[in-house]
Motif scaffolding. Structure first.
Motif, short mmCIF file in Angstrom:
data_model
loop_
_atom_site.label_atom_id
_atom_site.label_comp_id
_atom_site.label_asym_id
_atom_site.label_seq_id
_atom_site.Cartn_x
_atom_site.Cartn_y
_atom_site.Cartn_z
N ALA A 89 -2.22 14.08 -7.99
CA ALA A 89 -1.53 14.77 -9.08
C ALA A 89 -1.96 16.23 -9.15
N ARG A 90 -3.25 16.47 -9.02
CA ARG A 90 -3.78 17.84 -9.08
C ARG A 90 -3.21 18.68 -7.93
N ALA A 91 -3.24 18.14 -6.73
CA ALA A 91 -2.76 18.87 -5.56
C ALA A 91 -1.26 19.18 -5.69
N ARG A 92 -0.50 18.19 -6.12
CA ARG A 92 0.95 18.39 -6.27
C ARG A 92 1.22 19.45 -7.35
N GLU A 93 0.46 19.39 -8.43
CA GLU A 93 0.62 20.37 -9.52
C GLU A 93 0.38 21.80 -9.04
N HIS A 94 -0.49 21.95 -8.04
CA HIS A 94 -0.82 23.29 -7.54
C HIS A 94 -0.04 23.66 -6.28
N GLY A 95 1.03 22.92 -5.99
CA GLY A 95 1.93 23.34 -4.93
C GLY A 95 1.81 22.65 -3.59
N ALA A 96 0.95 21.63 -3.48
CA ALA A 96 0.88 20.90 -2.21
C ALA A 96 2.20 20.17 -1.98
N VAL A 97 2.65 20.14 -0.75
CA VAL A 97 3.88 19.44 -0.39
C VAL A 97 3.54 17.97 -0.15
N VAL A 98 4.25 17.10 -0.84
CA VAL A 98 3.99 15.66 -0.72
C VAL A 98 4.65 15.13 0.55
N LEU A 99 3.85 14.56 1.45
CA LEU A 99 4.37 13.91 2.65
C LEU A 99 4.36 12.40 2.48
N GLU A 100 3.36 11.89 1.76
CA GLU A 100 3.28 10.47 1.45
C GLU A 100 2.53 10.30 0.13
N THR A 101 3.14 9.61 -0.81
CA THR A 101 2.50 9.34 -2.10
C THR A 101 1.38 8.32 -1.90
N PRO A 102 0.48 8.16 -2.89
CA PRO A 102 -0.62 7.21 -2.74
C PRO A 102 -0.12 5.78 -2.45
N VAL A 103 -0.79 5.16 -1.48
CA VAL A 103 -0.44 3.80 -1.07
C VAL A 103 -1.72 3.03 -0.73
N ASP A 104 -1.74 1.75 -1.05
CA ASP A 104 -2.87 0.89 -0.70
C ASP A 104 -2.72 0.41 0.74
N ARG A 105 -3.80 0.47 1.51
CA ARG A 105 -3.79 0.08 2.92
C ARG A 105 -4.52 -1.25 3.10
N GLU A 106 -4.15 -1.98 4.12
CA GLU A 106 -4.76 -3.28 4.40
C GLU A 106 -6.24 -3.18 4.74
N TYR A 107 -6.68 -2.00 5.14
CA TYR A 107 -8.08 -1.81 5.52
C TYR A 107 -8.96 -1.35 4.36
N GLY A 108 -8.48 -1.50 3.11
CA GLY A 108 -9.32 -1.25 1.95
C GLY A 108 -9.34 0.17 1.43
N GLU A 109 -8.38 0.98 1.81
CA GLU A 109 -8.30 2.36 1.34
C GLU A 109 -7.00 2.57 0.58
N ARG A 110 -7.00 3.51 -0.32
CA ARG A 110 -5.79 4.00 -0.98
C ARG A 110 -5.73 5.47 -0.61
N ASP A 111 -4.63 5.91 -0.02
CA ASP A 111 -4.56 7.30 0.43
C ASP A 111 -3.18 7.89 0.26
N CYS A 112 -3.11 9.20 0.39
CA CYS A 112 -1.85 9.95 0.35
C CYS A 112 -1.98 11.10 1.33
N THR A 113 -0.85 11.66 1.72
CA THR A 113 -0.86 12.78 2.66
C THR A 113 -0.08 13.94 2.06
N LEU A 114 -0.70 15.12 2.12
CA LEU A 114 -0.13 16.34 1.56
C LEU A 114 -0.22 17.46 2.57
N GLU A 115 0.60 18.47 2.37
CA GLU A 115 0.57 19.64 3.23
C GLU A 115 0.26 20.86 2.37
N ASP A 116 -0.59 21.75 2.88
CA ASP A 116 -0.95 22.93 2.10
C ASP A 116 -0.02 24.10 2.41
N LEU A 117 -0.32 25.26 1.85
CA LEU A 117 0.54 26.43 1.95
C LEU A 117 0.73 26.95 3.36
#
Length: 153
Positions: A89-117
């Motif tokens: 939320a913080r990154a998106r608020e400051h202009g990061a481009v969302v490539l993948e929203t947060p998702v739970d992974r089978e290997y025990g992680e929750r992650d998202c992917t963003l792109e910077d300026l």
């Protein structure tokens, strides 16, 4: 290991090229919460702390150094965070481009992917479960030292 107060202490430190070092530092500190530690010239380089034990160096364009090009991915920097939804939320608020929203992974992680300026890709991740690699079809070749005794953090 020897120490040198002029360089970040982590063993691996990505050096990422940006067309505007100061804009990159502003973005990374506001969007991702990194902390600038060392400024090398006004627009040449900067060293930033990432979390408790990480670092990244922001470098200027010059010689063979170029930022990412549109349509190509050369790297992805993974950063552990305590709360991926809050960091997203913080990154998106400051202009990061969302490539993948947060998702739970089978290997025990929750992650998202963003792109910077400048087009660098960042994967923000948090641990949500302790999962052995074998539980999702992988093989432990040599366990990370922190897990050799069976303890995890």
């Amino acid at each position: 290991m020897k120490i040198n107060r002029s360089v970040p202490p982590p063993t691996v430190v990505p050096i990422l090229v940006y067309p505007d070092v100061r804009s990159a530092v502003t973005f990374l500190t506001t969007a991702f919460g990194f902390m600038e530690r060392t400024r090398i010239g006004e627009s040449h380089r900067a060293q930033l702390a990432v979390g408790d034990d990480g670092a990244v160096i922001v470098a200027d364009v010059g010689g063979e150094r170029r930022p990412p090009q549109l349509g190509g991915v050369t790297h992805l920097v993974r950063v552990r965070v305590p709360d991926v939804d809050e960091a997203f939320a913080r990154a998106r608020e400051h202009g990061a481009v969302v490539l993948e929203t947060p998702v739970d992974r089978e290997y025990g992680e929750r992650d998202c992917t963003l792109e910077d300026l400048a087009g660098h890709r960042w994967q923000l991740a948090e641990v949500v479960a302790d999962v052995a690699p074998e539980e999702f079809g992988c093989e432990t070749v040599s366990p990370w030292p922190v897990y050799e005794s069976g303890a995890s953090s």
